[in-house]
Write an enzyme that holds these catalytic residues in place. Structure first.
Site, PDB file in Angstrom:
ATOM      1  N   CYS A   1      11.861  -5.098   1.359  1.00 38.15           N
ATOM      2  CA  CYS A   1      11.208  -4.579   0.152  1.00 38.15           C
ATOM      3  C   CYS A   1      12.147  -3.772  -0.745  1.00 38.15           C
ATOM      4  CB  CYS A   1      10.031  -3.698   0.548  1.00 38.15           C
ATOM      5  SG  CYS A   1       8.811  -4.529   1.588  1.00 38.15           S
TER       6      CYS A   1
ATOM      7  N   GLU B   1      12.216 -10.993  -1.174  1.00 39.17           N
ATOM      8  CA  GLU B   1      12.481 -11.454   0.194  1.00 39.17           C
ATOM      9  C   GLU B   1      11.726 -12.747   0.476  1.00 39.17           C
ATOM     10  OE1 GLU B   1       9.837  -9.595   3.420  1.00 39.17           O
ATOM     11  OE2 GLU B   1      10.359  -7.873   2.159  1.00 39.17           O
TER      12      GLU B   1
ATOM     13  N   HIS C   1       6.949   3.463  -2.244  1.00 39.23           N
ATOM     14  CA  HIS C   1       6.724   2.099  -1.755  1.00 39.23           C
ATOM     15  C   HIS C   1       5.431   2.117  -0.952  1.00 39.23           C
ATOM     16  CE1 HIS C   1       7.196  -1.754   0.101  1.00 39.23           C
ATOM     17  NE2 HIS C   1       7.322  -1.233   1.299  1.00 39.23           N
TER      18      HIS C   1
ATOM     19  N   LYS D   1       0.039   9.724   4.356  1.00 41.79           N
ATOM     20  CA  LYS D   1       0.639  10.371   5.518  1.00 41.79           C
ATOM     21  C   LYS D   1       2.074  10.806   5.226  1.00 41.79           C
ATOM     22  CE  LYS D   1      -1.962   7.658   8.959  1.00 41.79           C
ATOM     23  NZ  LYS D   1      -1.825   6.654  10.052  1.00 41.79           N
TER      24      LYS D   1
END
Length: 592
Positions: free
Chosen positions: A169, A137, A315, A324
């Protein structure tokens, strides 16, 4: 955060999806006819880790190579330099360092570096490559693709498919899936595919700047792979329209970021992919998920869950988010299990449960973890759980041991390199191969579930199987996990980097911002070749017609000893930093 501010993607309970049939006999060794057979809904002998199916092509990853700039900043030093509380970045973000580079490197140079290194280390003849695709990107041109720049490495081979794929991404993953599909298809001509995931993660001054980074990963794809997508159906995708992270201003490199929304979108995409992935794997394993399928409700131990894979690769914009998110997979497991329990009960039992729950006399248990989850967490809309800090703490506790076992290796490199956007999930795969592969633990039969996310948003979850490539003595080259780990030597390579002063982060990004605004012609000022790894490509300059040219640091060069050269930024950069006002594009807002 209100639910109307976030577009589609909420997940509540199990989502049933019919397994796709690539061929009527796909995965059935003894198929006698072409009739499509319904996958059975339950089988007492089938477990979540059932032997993989597949068509025998074993398309997947043959080799990996990683590049990241030689210079980096310690997050501990950055905390002190930034005047924030100790642990803000190291504990709050879960990061230890971030790679930086100035204006002498761009996405093209980094792609050239990692591609050339892959070809050299694995002795790949450029004429044996039939597909080359880039995911990034970090654009330096709105028309000419980075893939075309890489064609300089293939001087006698113009017959190479592929282009550059862009979606935050996710571009690298899209390129990888394209390569998998090409190698598996009848269109494959026997040549290798190469996928390059590369980005320079930059943010304007503000809370998101500590999540910068830079890196590139090259992936060699072919059949008979040691890390294979054995069954292409073991895959699920999420796509939605959200504005969590985007780059509408072409005059700057920096994104517009809503950090809180982006985190929720990441959760949404993960939960949607994970629920559909579990459903798909269960069906492929012959496990029923719903009574309406005509069979018994599956036993809990037969269903895929967050501890059914040996490893997970996520990722990783920053590693606290990964931790988390893995915890939330355990929440989804508990909700799926709760839904199955309801399906097993007759109507009278359900009425009695509803009555008991209404009186507050029942608290379901997540028996797989031994920790209690409140009834409301299993039944209320999933969107209402995203801001529940108490639940977040419970899920962290439930998943901590499994997280350490299944994700520590994959997260190791990104913790010290930082965010690499499209390259992030590939850096995780490389880190897993480097760590577990070097210890001899990536043995045949083990699996790694990969989750890739790109803002906007697109995400995919798929499963790779570790296998022993066959050697039929037909002249076909055999690639192995052990060889991959040795050639990368990633941990040792990263240990040779040079730590620089945290002030360099602002200096490097502001120099890149001036280059972005400066136009043509342009001559980069740093870092100089003496501060780069041997074999690194760098930008010579941009001529008056906007044409970029590159050179390579000789392989036999000796970089300056780490810590002996003073400031990375040359005097001109320091003078400009004092003279120029800081650039003021939109600032990212990252909630830690």
């Amino acid at each position: 955060m209100t639910s109307h501010a976030m577009a589609v993607g909420a997940v509540a309970g199990a989502i049933a999806s019919t397994a796709l049939q690539r061929h009527p006999s796909f995965g059935r060794k003894n198929s006698k006819n072409n009739a499509t057979k319904k996958i059975p809904t339950s089988s007492p002998k089938t477990k979540a880790a059932a032997a993989p199916r597949g068509n025998g092509k074993n398309v997947g990853i043959l080799a990996l190579e990683v590049y990241t700039p030689r210079t980096y900043i310690s997050q501990t030093a950055l905390e002190e330099h930034s005047g924030v509380s100790a642990g803000r970045y190291t504990l709050g973000l879960g990061q230890e360092g971030l790679a930086i580079t100035g204006d002498a490197e761009d996405v093209n140079s980094m792609a050239l570096t990692v591609t050339h290194s892959l070809l050299e280390k694995y002795d790949i003849d450029p004429n044996t490559v039939g597909r080359l695709e880039v995911g990034t990107e970090t654009l330096v041109d709105k028309s000419k693709s980075t893939k075309t720049v890489l064609m300089d490495l293939f001087p006698d081979n113009t017959d190479i498919e592929g282009a550059t794929v862009i979606n935050a991404c996710y571009g690298g993953t899209s390129a990888l899936l394209n390569a998998f599909n090409w190698v598996e298809s009848d269109a494959w001509d026997g040549r290798y595919a190469i996928v390059i995931a590369v980005d320079i993660a930059t943010y304007a001054r503000g809370p998101a700047r500590p999540t910068c980074g830079a890196g590139a990963v090259a992936v060699l794809v072919g059949r008979n792979a040691p890390l294979a997508l054995v069954d292409p159906r073991e895959k699920a995708t999420h796509a939605s329209n959200v504005y969590d992270f985007f780059k509408p201003d072409h005059s700057v490199e920096y994104p517009v970021v809503d950090g809180a929304l982006s985190q929720v979108c990441y959760y949404r995409a993960l939960e949607d992919c994970y629920t559909k992935f579990c459903d798909r794997v269960d069906r492929l394993n012959g496990v029923g998920v719903a009574a309406e399928d005509g069979g018994d409700v599956a036993k809990d131990e037969e269903c895929f869950h967050a501890e059914a894979a040996d490893y997970f690769v996520f990722h990783a914009p920053y590693n606290k988010l990964v931790q988390k998110s893995y915890g939330r997979m355990h929440l989804m497991d508990a909700r799926r299990k709760h839904a199955r329990e309801l399906l097993r009960k007759d109507p009278e039992e359900k009425k009695e449960d509803e009555k008991d729950n209404g009186n507050g006399s029942s608290t379901p248990q997540d028996r797989s973890s031994g920790s209690a989850l409140a009834e409301e967490h299993l039944t209320k809309p999933i969107e209402e759980t995203y801001s529940d800090r108490a639940l977040e703490g419970t899920l962290k506790s439930i998943s901590k041991s499994s997280f350490n076992q299944r994700l520590t290796d994959a997260n190791s490199a990104s913790k010290i390199v930082g965010n690499t956007y499209a390259a992030s999930v590939f850096l995780g795969l490389a880190s897993l191969v480097d760590k577990a592969g070097s210890r001899g633990e990536l043995t045949p039969g083990k699996t790694a579930v990969v989750f890739s996310y790109g803002s906007g948003a697109i995400a995919t979850m798929y499963r790779l199987h570790v296998r022993e490539p066959t050697n039929d003595n037909n002249g076909e080259r055999v690639f192995t996990i052990d060889d991959m780990a040795k050639k990368m030597d990633l941990t040792a390579h990263l240990a040779t980097r040079e730590e620089v002063h945290p002030q360099e982060l602002d200096l490097a990004l502001e120099t890149r911002a001036r280059m972005h605004r400066g136009g043509a012609p342009y001559s980069p000022v740093y870092p100089t070749a003496g501060r780069m790894f041997p074999g690194t490509y760098f930008l010579n300059g941009i001529n008056p017609k906007w044409v970029r040219s590159y050179s390579r640091v000789p392989l036999d060069s000796e970089p300056a000893p780490a810590g002996s050269s003073g400031m990375l930024a040359p005097p001109i950069v320091l003078r400009l930093a004092k003279r120029d006002a800081n650039s003021t594009p939109a600032t990212g807002m990252l909630g830690v």
